[in-house]
Scaffold this motif. Structure first.
Motif, PDB file in Angstrom:
ATOM      1  N   UNK A  61       0.830  -1.206   0.000  1.00 42.65           N
ATOM      2  CA  UNK A  61       0.000   0.000   0.000  1.00 42.65           C
ATOM      3  C   UNK A  61       0.862   1.253   0.000  1.00 42.65           C
ATOM      4  N   UNK A  62       1.959   1.231   0.754  1.00 45.33           N
ATOM      5  CA  UNK A  62       2.865   2.387   0.783  1.00 45.33           C
ATOM      6  C   UNK A  62       3.487   2.628  -0.588  1.00 45.33           C
ATOM      7  N   UNK A  63       3.915   1.543  -1.244  1.00 47.58           N
ATOM      8  CA  UNK A  63       4.507   1.686  -2.575  1.00 47.58           C
ATOM      9  C   UNK A  63       3.499   2.292  -3.555  1.00 47.58           C
ATOM     10  N   UNK A  68       1.437   6.861  -6.597  1.00 41.69           N
ATOM     11  CA  UNK A  68       0.302   7.735  -6.881  1.00 41.69           C
ATOM     12  C   UNK A  68       0.649   9.198  -6.616  1.00 41.69           C
ATOM     13  N   UNK A  69       1.372   9.438  -5.521  1.00 39.64           N
ATOM     14  CA  UNK A  69       1.749  10.815  -5.171  1.00 39.64           C
ATOM     15  C   UNK A  69       2.746  11.401  -6.164  1.00 39.64           C
TER      16      UNK A  69
END
Length: 73
Positions: A61-63, A68-69
């Motif tokens: 999820x962090x990746x 996305x950011x």
């Protein structure tokens, strides 16, 4: 604590708690709630779900969040 670990604990920990509750509800017809939480197997599975959620699901999820950011800039 870094932003990554905060995010992983929040997202993965929530998933682990959800999966634990879902398993309790799934088995409630076979064993009553109090009987389920009285066994050590319940706590081992709960810890396993939470750790797997934090380290595996939280990492992916962090990746995805980083990707996305960076694409939205």
């Amino acid at each position: 604590m870094s932003e990554r670990w905060k995010y992983q604990i929040k997202s993965g920990g929530l998933w682990g708690v959800f999966m634990t509750a879902f398993n309790v509800l799934f088995e409630i017809k076979e064993k009553p709630f109090m009987q389920q939480i009285a066994t050590s197997n319940f706590y081992i599975r709960a810890i396993g779900f939470i750790l797997m959620g934090i380290f595996v699901l939280g990492y992916f999820n962090w990746k995805q969040k980083v990707k996305r950011d960076t694409t939205n800039l």
